[in-house]
Scaffold this motif. Structure first.
Motif, mmCIF file in Angstrom:
data_model
loop_
_atom_site.group_PDB
_atom_site.id
_atom_site.type_symbol
_atom_site.label_atom_id
_atom_site.label_comp_id
_atom_site.label_asym_id
_atom_site.label_seq_id
_atom_site.Cartn_x
_atom_site.Cartn_y
_atom_site.Cartn_z
ATOM 1 N N MET A 94 0.847 -1.190 0.000
ATOM 2 C CA MET A 94 0.000 0.000 0.000
ATOM 3 C C MET A 94 0.882 1.239 0.000
ATOM 4 O O MET A 94 1.857 1.337 0.747
ATOM 5 C CB MET A 94 -0.910 0.022 1.241
ATOM 6 C CG MET A 94 -1.892 -1.126 1.312
ATOM 7 S SD MET A 94 -2.856 -1.108 2.854
ATOM 8 C CE MET A 94 -3.743 0.425 2.676
ATOM 9 N N THR A 95 0.552 2.200 -0.828
ATOM 10 C CA THR A 95 1.348 3.420 -0.899
ATOM 11 C C THR A 95 1.109 4.273 0.337
ATOM 12 O O THR A 95 0.017 4.329 0.887
ATOM 13 C CB THR A 95 0.967 4.210 -2.169
ATOM 14 O OG1 THR A 95 -0.423 4.523 -2.116
ATOM 15 C CG2 THR A 95 1.280 3.408 -3.420
ATOM 16 N N GLU A 116 -11.872 -1.004 10.307
ATOM 17 C CA GLU A 116 -13.111 -0.793 9.551
ATOM 18 C C GLU A 116 -13.058 -1.321 8.130
ATOM 19 O O GLU A 116 -14.059 -1.760 7.576
ATOM 20 C CB GLU A 116 -13.437 0.706 9.518
ATOM 21 C CG GLU A 116 -13.652 1.328 10.893
ATOM 22 C CD GLU A 116 -14.859 0.747 11.601
ATOM 23 O OE1 GLU A 116 -15.816 0.332 10.910
ATOM 24 O OE2 GLU A 116 -14.840 0.700 12.840
ATOM 25 N N THR A 117 -11.879 -1.276 7.510
ATOM 26 C CA THR A 117 -11.766 -1.667 6.106
ATOM 27 C C THR A 117 -10.493 -2.476 5.906
ATOM 28 O O THR A 117 -9.641 -2.550 6.790
ATOM 29 C CB THR A 117 -11.702 -0.429 5.188
ATOM 30 O OG1 THR A 117 -10.546 0.367 5.541
ATOM 31 C CG2 THR A 117 -12.962 0.418 5.332
ATOM 32 N N ALA A 127 -3.134 1.280 9.340
ATOM 33 C CA ALA A 127 -2.676 0.300 8.353
ATOM 34 C C ALA A 127 -3.747 -0.043 7.330
ATOM 35 O O ALA A 127 -3.444 -0.615 6.278
ATOM 36 C CB ALA A 127 -2.222 -0.969 9.069
ATOM 37 N N GLY A 128 -4.999 0.278 7.623
ATOM 38 C CA GLY A 128 -6.062 -0.068 6.692
ATOM 39 C C GLY A 128 -6.381 -1.542 6.689
ATOM 40 O O GLY A 128 -6.556 -2.151 5.624
ATOM 41 N N GLY A 129 -6.474 -2.127 7.889
ATOM 42 C CA GLY A 129 -6.794 -3.540 7.983
ATOM 43 C C GLY A 129 -7.754 -3.821 9.113
ATOM 44 O O GLY A 129 -8.077 -2.946 9.918
ATOM 45 N N ARG A 130 -8.209 -5.045 9.164
ATOM 46 C CA ARG A 130 -9.132 -5.480 10.204
ATOM 47 C C ARG A 130 -8.568 -6.711 10.892
ATOM 48 O O ARG A 130 -7.962 -7.579 10.251
ATOM 49 C CB ARG A 130 -10.501 -5.815 9.607
ATOM 50 C CG ARG A 130 -11.237 -4.618 9.013
ATOM 51 C CD ARG A 130 -12.520 -5.057 8.317
ATOM 52 N NE ARG A 130 -12.228 -5.832 7.110
ATOM 53 C CZ ARG A 130 -13.068 -6.711 6.562
ATOM 54 N NH1 ARG A 130 -14.244 -6.958 7.135
ATOM 55 N NH2 ARG A 130 -12.734 -7.352 5.460
ATOM 56 N N LEU A 178 0.312 -8.954 6.002
ATOM 57 C CA LEU A 178 -0.887 -9.324 5.261
ATOM 58 C C LEU A 178 -1.744 -8.102 4.933
ATOM 59 O O LEU A 178 -2.375 -8.048 3.871
ATOM 60 C CB LEU A 178 -1.703 -10.340 6.061
ATOM 61 C CG LEU A 178 -1.090 -11.743 6.162
ATOM 62 C CD1 LEU A 178 -1.734 -12.532 7.293
ATOM 63 C CD2 LEU A 178 -1.254 -12.491 4.839
ATOM 64 N N TRP A 179 -1.753 -7.129 5.811
ATOM 65 C CA TRP A 179 -2.512 -5.907 5.572
ATOM 66 C C TRP A 179 -1.874 -5.008 4.516
ATOM 67 O O TRP A 179 -2.564 -4.454 3.659
ATOM 68 C CB TRP A 179 -2.604 -5.101 6.865
ATOM 69 C CG TRP A 179 -3.614 -5.568 7.858
ATOM 70 C CD1 TRP A 179 -4.621 -6.481 7.667
ATOM 71 C CD2 TRP A 179 -3.705 -5.134 9.222
ATOM 72 N NE1 TRP A 179 -5.333 -6.637 8.822
ATOM 73 C CE2 TRP A 179 -4.809 -5.822 9.800
ATOM 74 C CE3 TRP A 179 -2.988 -4.229 10.000
ATOM 75 C CZ2 TRP A 179 -5.183 -5.630 11.124
ATOM 76 C CZ3 TRP A 179 -3.369 -4.034 11.321
ATOM 77 C CH2 TRP A 179 -4.446 -4.735 11.880
#
Length: 395
Positions: A1-2, A76-77, A120-123, A376-377
């Motif tokens: 992810m950038t 959340e995402t 991190a943008g993960g769950r 993984l995220w």
């Protein structure tokens, strides 16, 4: 992810574990001091869920219809990664499998991942899974949707070495009951039909069968009923068996051979036999190589050298984590808590799971899993490789 600094995130999750180190160590010791059998882990359930709630996470206590299961979620995402916690003990020898370490390390990894999930943008999903030692809590939870939306799953397991995996084989438990006819063993033995003889003959048949099964297969059992008085021909006897094979596919024909042996004992003794295969069976473990590689690299950052099983440095057993691994990409690495040669499921190993080595394994296991969750995220190539490898392994 950038725009995501993966190294910074890994430092942050490790720091998050360190910030909670005292509470995590205390929880592991508390579970060790109060061992509870499967589906009765009420104290352990409360200790671990209190940790989660004390950190601000919402917890579903008694989740999925199981009073000692739990679920907590953060983020959340983005990709969803489940960390699985075990916390049941063994009869008579307490935490001789080290589930106090597993449960607390899992909670620690979940808390650390939750601390960076938004950035991190993960769950992350933290699942408390009761009764691994024969009750199949994970499968019972899966049946009610515990893995819905989950992209990958992981846990660690204590051993006498740091290993990439356990040599996990499929198992199905079997209960058999023999019915005969009671009679006075001295005055009228000819009128009796000895259910214990039927059980013993079945046992001997299985003993003979063991010479002619595959090297990786195992069959072992105990008598759970054997009569009530020595001078009465037993009208009822019972046994509990484990039938194991490296793969689910090879387990089924072995089950039929074992059942034939046990039925032959009943036939020879003039008795009848009824049987029940206990749900759920445990599948073999499908370890996901890309996820294992990430875990190995992350454990190395902590000073742990994780190696493939070989020779004496291996652990053979069965786990309901195998069922999970057939549904989503999964890992089940072993983490050293005892000196080499100390086998799990022994009183000696139970001593080590309450030691300073176990304290260190709780923290290192939590950090290594949390860093693997970050991979993984934040590394699409890792999750893509995990999914690809999973598809190749289970199809």
């Amino acid at each position: 992810m950038t725009g995501i600094d993966i190294e910074q995130l890994k430092h942050r999750v490790c720091a998050a574990v360190d910030e909670r180190a005292e509470k995590l160590r205390a929880a592991a010791r508390e579970l060790h001091a109060h061992p509870e059998l499967g589906f009765d882990e009420h104290h352990a359930h409360d200790v671990l869920t209190d940790l989660l709630e004390g950190d601000g996470l919402e917890v579903d206590r008694g989740a999925f219809g199981l009073p000692t299961a739990f679920r907590s979620r953060a983020g959340e995402t983005g990709p969803s990664v489940a960390v699985l916690c075990e916390y049941d003990a063994l009869p008579g020898i307490g935490h001789a499998c080290g589930h106090n370490v597993i449960g607390t390390a899992g909670v620690g990894a979940g808390l650390a991942a939750a601390a960076v999930a938004s950035r991190a943008g993960g769950r992350v999903v933290i699942l408390g899974t009761p009764a691994e030692e024969g009750g199949g809590g994970k499968q019972l939870m899966v049946d009610k949707g515990a893995l819905e939306g989950v992209d990958a799953a992981m846990m660690i397991h204590p051993a006498d070495a740091d290993l990439t995996r356990m040599d996990t084989i499929a198992v199905h438990q079997l209960e058999v009951t023999y019915h005969g006819r009671a009679s006075h063993a001295a005055a009228a033995p000819h009128l009796g039909r000895n259910a214990l003889d039927a059980a013993v003959l079945g046992y001997l048949n299985v003993a003979a069968l063991r010479q002619h099964i595959e090297p990786g297969e195992r069959v072992h059992g105990i008598f759970t009923e054997a009569g009530t008085a020595a001078n009465v021909v037993p009208e009822r006897a019972a046994a509990h068996w484990f039938v194991r094979s490296p793969l689910v596919a090879t387990l089924h024909p072995l089950k039929e051979r074992v059942l034939a042996c046990l039925q032959a004992g009943a036939d020879a003794a003039g008795c009848t036999m009824e049987h029940r295969w206990i749900y759920p069976p445990y599948d073999d473990m499908v370890d996901n190589p890309p996820m294992v590689d990430c875990y190995v690299a992350n454990a190395a950052r902590l000073g742990r050298t994780v190696v493939d099983p070989s020779g004496a440095a291996r652990v053979v057993g069965s786990t309901d984590m195998g069922n999970v691994s057939h549904l989503v990409p999964s890992i089940h690495p072993m983490i050293g808590v005892a000196p080499s040669g100390v086998s799990i499921h022994t009183e000696e190993f139970a001593t080590w799971t309450g030691s300073e080595r176990a304290d260190a394994a709780v923290l290192d296991g939590a950090k290594a899993m949390a860093m693997t969750i970050v991979d993984l995220w934040c590394r699409p190539d890792v999750l893509a490789a995990a999914r690809s490898s999973f598809g190749d392994s289970v199809n």
